[in-house]
Design a protein around this motif. Structure first.
Motif, PDB file in Angstrom:
ATOM      1  N   ALA A  23      -2.491  -2.792  -3.752  1.00 57.61           N
ATOM      2  CA  ALA A  23      -3.579  -1.811  -3.642  1.00 57.61           C
ATOM      3  C   ALA A  23      -3.606  -0.913  -4.881  1.00 57.61           C
ATOM      4  N   PRO A  24      -4.759  -0.292  -5.134  1.00 58.46           N
ATOM      5  CA  PRO A  24      -4.807   0.631  -6.268  1.00 58.46           C
ATOM      6  C   PRO A  24      -4.136   1.955  -5.915  1.00 58.46           C
ATOM      7  N   GLY A  25      -2.837   1.864  -5.635  1.00 55.31           N
ATOM      8  CA  GLY A  25      -2.065   3.065  -5.318  1.00 55.31           C
ATOM      9  C   GLY A  25      -1.359   3.568  -6.556  1.00 55.31           C
ATOM     10  N   ASN A  26      -0.679   4.668  -6.416  1.00 56.91           N
ATOM     11  CA  ASN A  26       0.108   5.217  -7.521  1.00 56.91           C
ATOM     12  C   ASN A  26       1.221   4.203  -7.858  1.00 56.91           C
ATOM     13  N   PRO A  27       1.206   3.623  -9.071  1.00 51.78           N
ATOM     14  CA  PRO A  27       2.172   2.553  -9.373  1.00 51.78           C
ATOM     15  C   PRO A  27       3.628   3.005  -9.236  1.00 51.78           C
ATOM     16  N   ILE A  28       3.889   4.280  -9.529  1.00 53.29           N
ATOM     17  CA  ILE A  28       5.279   4.750  -9.562  1.00 53.29           C
ATOM     18  C   ILE A  28       5.740   5.302  -8.213  1.00 53.29           C
ATOM     19  N   SER A  29       4.854   6.040  -7.538  1.00 51.90           N
ATOM     20  CA  SER A  29       5.322   6.665  -6.292  1.00 51.90           C
ATOM     21  C   SER A  29       4.879   5.930  -5.029  1.00 51.90           C
ATOM     22  N   SER A  30       3.941   4.995  -5.150  1.00 56.06           N
ATOM     23  CA  SER A  30       3.510   4.277  -3.942  1.00 56.06           C
ATOM     24  C   SER A  30       3.914   2.801  -3.965  1.00 56.06           C
TER      25      SER A  30
ATOM     26  N   PRO B  47       4.378   9.928   5.600  1.00 52.68           N
ATOM     27  CA  PRO B  47       3.001  10.216   5.201  1.00 52.68           C
ATOM     28  C   PRO B  47       2.143   8.976   4.912  1.00 52.68           C
ATOM     29  N   ASP B  48       2.697   8.004   4.192  1.00 54.99           N
ATOM     30  CA  ASP B  48       1.847   6.856   3.843  1.00 54.99           C
ATOM     31  C   ASP B  48       1.552   5.978   5.059  1.00 54.99           C
ATOM     32  N   ILE B  49       2.560   5.763   5.887  1.00 55.43           N
ATOM     33  CA  ILE B  49       2.326   4.968   7.108  1.00 55.43           C
ATOM     34  C   ILE B  49       1.234   5.649   7.936  1.00 55.43           C
TER      35      ILE B  49
ATOM     36  N   ALA C  95       0.795  -1.222   0.000  1.00 55.35           N
ATOM     37  CA  ALA C  95       0.000   0.000   0.000  1.00 55.35           C
ATOM     38  C   ALA C  95       0.828   1.272   0.000  1.00 55.35           C
ATOM     39  N   GLY C  96       0.215   2.314  -0.598  1.00 51.17           N
ATOM     40  CA  GLY C  96       0.742   3.665  -0.489  1.00 51.17           C
ATOM     41  C   GLY C  96      -0.121   4.409   0.514  1.00 51.17           C
ATOM     42  N   GLY C  97      -0.617   5.581   0.114  1.00 49.30           N
ATOM     43  CA  GLY C  97      -1.402   6.390   1.036  1.00 49.30           C
ATOM     44  C   GLY C  97      -2.872   6.460   0.688  1.00 49.30           C
ATOM     45  N   THR C  98      -3.289   7.629   0.228  1.00 51.09           N
ATOM     46  CA  THR C  98      -4.700   7.976   0.053  1.00 51.09           C
ATOM     47  C   THR C  98      -5.571   6.916  -0.637  1.00 51.09           C
ATOM     48  N   GLY C  99      -5.188   6.514  -1.859  1.00 53.92           N
ATOM     49  CA  GLY C  99      -5.997   5.547  -2.614  1.00 53.92           C
ATOM     50  C   GLY C  99      -5.971   4.180  -1.954  1.00 53.92           C
ATOM     51  N   SER C 100      -4.775   3.775  -1.529  1.00 52.93           N
ATOM     52  CA  SER C 100      -4.605   2.463  -0.895  1.00 52.93           C
ATOM     53  C   SER C 100      -5.389   2.374   0.406  1.00 52.93           C
ATOM     54  N   ALA C 101      -5.427   3.505   1.126  1.00 52.74           N
ATOM     55  CA  ALA C 101      -6.064   3.502   2.453  1.00 52.74           C
ATOM     56  C   ALA C 101      -7.518   3.054   2.376  1.00 52.74           C
TER      57      ALA C 101
ATOM     58  N   ASN D 140     -16.749  -3.077 -10.181  1.00 51.84           N
ATOM     59  CA  ASN D 140     -16.686  -1.647  -9.874  1.00 51.84           C
ATOM     60  C   ASN D 140     -15.503  -1.397  -8.931  1.00 51.84           C
ATOM     61  N   ILE D 141     -14.469  -0.742  -9.406  1.00 50.30           N
ATOM     62  CA  ILE D 141     -13.265  -0.542  -8.564  1.00 50.30           C
ATOM     63  C   ILE D 141     -13.210   0.869  -7.969  1.00 50.30           C
ATOM     64  N   ILE D 142     -14.314   1.629  -8.123  1.00 50.44           N
ATOM     65  CA  ILE D 142     -14.326   2.986  -7.542  1.00 50.44           C
ATOM     66  C   ILE D 142     -14.808   2.900  -6.090  1.00 50.44           C
ATOM     67  N   MET D 143     -14.010   3.460  -5.190  1.00 46.26           N
ATOM     68  CA  MET D 143     -14.395   3.448  -3.779  1.00 46.26           C
ATOM     69  C   MET D 143     -14.731   4.872  -3.341  1.00 46.26           C
ATOM     70  N   LYS D 144     -15.995   5.217  -3.523  1.00 48.49           N
ATOM     71  CA  LYS D 144     -16.422   6.577  -3.169  1.00 48.49           C
ATOM     72  C   LYS D 144     -16.888   6.618  -1.713  1.00 48.49           C
TER      73      LYS D 144
ATOM     74  N   PRO E 129      -1.232  12.360  -9.213  1.00 46.21           N
ATOM     75  CA  PRO E 129      -0.313  12.594 -10.342  1.00 46.21           C
ATOM     76  C   PRO E 129       0.188  11.332 -11.038  1.00 46.21           C
ATOM     77  N   ALA E 130      -0.524  10.211 -10.890  1.00 47.77           N
ATOM     78  CA  ALA E 130      -0.004   8.938 -11.442  1.00 47.77           C
ATOM     79  C   ALA E 130       0.341   9.051 -12.925  1.00 47.77           C
ATOM     80  N   ALA E 131      -0.521   9.754 -13.705  1.00 43.75           N
ATOM     81  CA  ALA E 131      -0.297   9.808 -15.159  1.00 43.75           C
ATOM     82  C   ALA E 131       1.045  10.457 -15.475  1.00 43.75           C
TER      83      ALA E 131
ATOM     84  N   VAL F 290      -5.095  -4.293  -8.165  1.00 44.37           N
ATOM     85  CA  VAL F 290      -6.292  -3.553  -8.568  1.00 44.37           C
ATOM     86  C   VAL F 290      -5.835  -2.317  -9.335  1.00 44.37           C
ATOM     87  N   SER F 291      -6.458  -2.052 -10.462  1.00 43.62           N
ATOM     88  CA  SER F 291      -6.041  -0.911 -11.269  1.00 43.62           C
ATOM     89  C   SER F 291      -6.362   0.425 -10.581  1.00 43.62           C
ATOM     90  N   PRO F 292      -5.389   1.341 -10.550  1.00 42.06           N
ATOM     91  CA  PRO F 292      -5.676   2.698 -10.075  1.00 42.06           C
ATOM     92  C   PRO F 292      -6.120   3.592 -11.234  1.00 42.06           C
ATOM     93  N   ILE F 293      -6.140   3.004 -12.434  1.00 43.61           N
ATOM     94  CA  ILE F 293      -6.461   3.771 -13.640  1.00 43.61           C
ATOM     95  C   ILE F 293      -7.764   3.247 -14.237  1.00 43.61           C
TER      96      ILE F 293
HETATM   97  P1  GDP Z   1      -1.012   8.703  -2.673  1.00 46.08           P
HETATM   98  O1  GDP Z   1      -0.039   8.687  -1.536  1.00 46.08           O
HETATM   99  O2  GDP Z   1      -2.113   9.703  -2.595  1.00 46.08           O
HETATM  100  O3  GDP Z   1      -0.328   8.701  -4.032  1.00 46.08           O
HETATM  101  O4  GDP Z   1      -1.785   7.370  -2.472  1.00 46.08           O
HETATM  102  P2  GDP Z   1      -1.945   6.107  -3.317  1.00 46.08           P
HETATM  103  O5  GDP Z   1      -0.795   5.876  -4.195  1.00 46.08           O
HETATM  104  O6  GDP Z   1      -2.339   5.005  -2.437  1.00 46.08           O
HETATM  105  O7  GDP Z   1      -3.223   6.518  -4.184  1.00 46.08           O
HETATM  106  C1  GDP Z   1      -3.225   7.196  -5.374  1.00 46.08           C
HETATM  107  C2  GDP Z   1      -3.739   6.289  -6.480  1.00 46.08           C
HETATM  108  O8  GDP Z   1      -4.921   5.623  -6.084  1.00 46.08           O
HETATM  109  C3  GDP Z   1      -4.055   7.085  -7.718  1.00 46.08           C
HETATM  110  O9  GDP Z   1      -3.318   6.563  -8.801  1.00 46.08           O
HETATM  111  C4  GDP Z   1      -5.568   6.903  -7.920  1.00 46.08           C
HETATM  112  O10 GDP Z   1      -5.906   6.770  -9.270  1.00 46.08           O
HETATM  113  C5  GDP Z   1      -5.857   5.637  -7.130  1.00 46.08           C
HETATM  114  N1  GDP Z   1      -7.198   5.670  -6.528  1.00 46.08           N
HETATM  115  C6  GDP Z   1      -7.701   6.632  -5.719  1.00 46.08           C
HETATM  116  N2  GDP Z   1      -8.974   6.320  -5.379  1.00 46.08           N
HETATM  117  C7  GDP Z   1      -9.267   5.126  -5.981  1.00 46.08           C
HETATM  118  C8  GDP Z   1     -10.418   4.288  -6.007  1.00 46.08           C
HETATM  119  O11 GDP Z   1     -11.455   4.579  -5.406  1.00 46.08           O
HETATM  120  N3  GDP Z   1     -10.335   3.141  -6.729  1.00 46.08           N
HETATM  121  C9  GDP Z   1      -9.223   2.774  -7.413  1.00 46.08           C
HETATM  122  N4  GDP Z   1      -9.242   1.643  -8.105  1.00 46.08           N
HETATM  123  N5  GDP Z   1      -8.105   3.542  -7.413  1.00 46.08           N
HETATM  124  C10 GDP Z   1      -8.133   4.711  -6.703  1.00 46.08           C
END
Ligand code: GDP
Length: 303
Positions: free
Chosen positions: A189-196, A44-46, A6-12, A284-288, A232-234, A220-223
């Motif tokens: 986790a669907p984290g940023n592939p490059i920075s997380s 930050p991620d921890i 896991a990374g941070g925000t998305g992974s959490a 559905n991989i969106i976690m709203k 900023p994953a892109a 799980v795809s973050p894209i």
């Molecule tokens: P960061 O520290 O904010 O970069 O945290 P992460 O790397 O864990 O999360 C960022 C990535 O999570 C981004 O590439 C987002 O596209 C992805 N992401 C955020 N929310 C979601 C979600 O609800 N579902 C999925 N599949 N990916 C998500």
């Protein structure tokens, strides 16, 4: 036994979802965005994962503690100090105590476990390494810490490359290796592939172990389509020639995964991903909302 990288925000979000369906699991956490600032060691991620599992996370910002104040930051400004890295007043206690413990000779694994114990967290949150590993962003004119690029410079400018400074000299956390070894399932986790995620995979002992265990590993795809869900994953992916699409992510992980989960609207990528020798699942991989997190976690456990 289950381990999630896991990374941070998305992974959490997914980590929180998992905690609603299983009690004991391990989270191997990115440390590449850790930073020494104002004499304190900030992870930050921890902290995002710890606060998420302690139900303290400010979910709107995606970092820090909810309802926190920022008087410390304001006072830094008054004193003429740089204050671009926002630190909440409650959050400050975490960084101060962690830094004190480091100075007392404790390691990041022990300190993180102490935090989990204080907050009654069942999951084991394990830093990928106890050593300092730093994700650096290379732009047209300079190389800088990821936080400087993302927070201070608001991700301005073209990214020419990403580097994991120190990765060849560091050792993985043995607890991280043990967690992976004893797992029936490993989730990326669907984290940023490059920075997380990549800073974890850049640690060669972890990568080698995952290669051996790829039949147990699902990402799980973050894209979705050609866009990240947030962040900023892109920009980072383009800079290291990874296609910004579910296919690009699957290819990037193809050494370490046997399964890949894409969004329901992305079925057009399925056969190309299957061509990598990876089984494709769509849901559905969106976690709203919180129920989305639980739904996706349950889905993954059922694979
Ligand atoms: P960061 O520290 O904010 O970069 O945290 P992460 O790397 O864990 O999360 C960022 C990535 O999570 C981004 O590439 C987002 O596209 C992805 N992401 C955020 N929310 C979601 C979600 O609800 N579902 C999925 N599949 N990916 C998500």
């Amino acid at each position: 036994m289950l381990t999630i990288l896991a990374g941070g925000t998305g992974s959490a979000k997914l980590v929180r979802g998992l905690s609603t369906v299983i009690k004991n699991f391990s989270v191997i956490c990115n440390v590449g965005d850790n930073i020494w600032i104002h004499g304190m060691y900030v992870c930050p991620d921890i902290d995002t994962i710890v606060y998420a599992l302690a139900n303290m996370l400010d979910v709107n910002r995606g970092w820090g503690i909810k309802h926190d104040s920022f008087e410390f930051n304001k006072q830094l400004e008054t004193l003429g100090e740089e204050s671009w890295f926002n630190i909440g007043d409650k959050d400050l206690a975490t960084h101060l105590l962690r830094t004190k413990m480091l100075r007392d000779g404790k390691g990041l694994v022990e300190i993180t476990q102490w935090m989990c114990d204080r907050f009654g967290i069942n999951a084991k949150i394990i830093p990928a390494t106890e050593d300092h590993l730093e994700t650096r962003i290379i732009t047209e004119d300079k190389e800088m810490h990821l936080q400087e690029f993302w927070v201070k410079n608001h991700a301005n400018g073209k990214v020419k490359g990403v580097r994991y400074y120190g990765v060849n000299k560091i050792k993985p956390s043995l607890y991280a290796l043990d967690a992976i070894k004893s797992s029936n399932m490993i989730i990326i986790a669907p984290g940023n592939p490059i920075s997380s995620i990549s800073p974890i995979l850049a640690i060669k002992e972890i990568k080698n172990l995952l290669v051996k265990m790829k039949n147990k590993c699902v990402a799980v795809s973050p894209i979705i389509g050609t866009n990240p869900i947030s962040g900023p994953a892109a920009k980072y992916m383009e800079s290291v020639n990874v296609d910004v699409s579910p296919y690009g992510v699957a290819k990037f992980y193809s050494d370490v995964i046997s399964k890949f989960v894409i969004h329901t609207t992305d079925k057009i990528y399925a056969s190309k991903i299957a061509g990598l020798g990876v089984r494709v699942y769509d849901t559905n991989i969106i976690m709203k909302y919180k129920n989305d997190e639980t739904r996706l976690a349950s889905y993954l456990l059922g694979l």
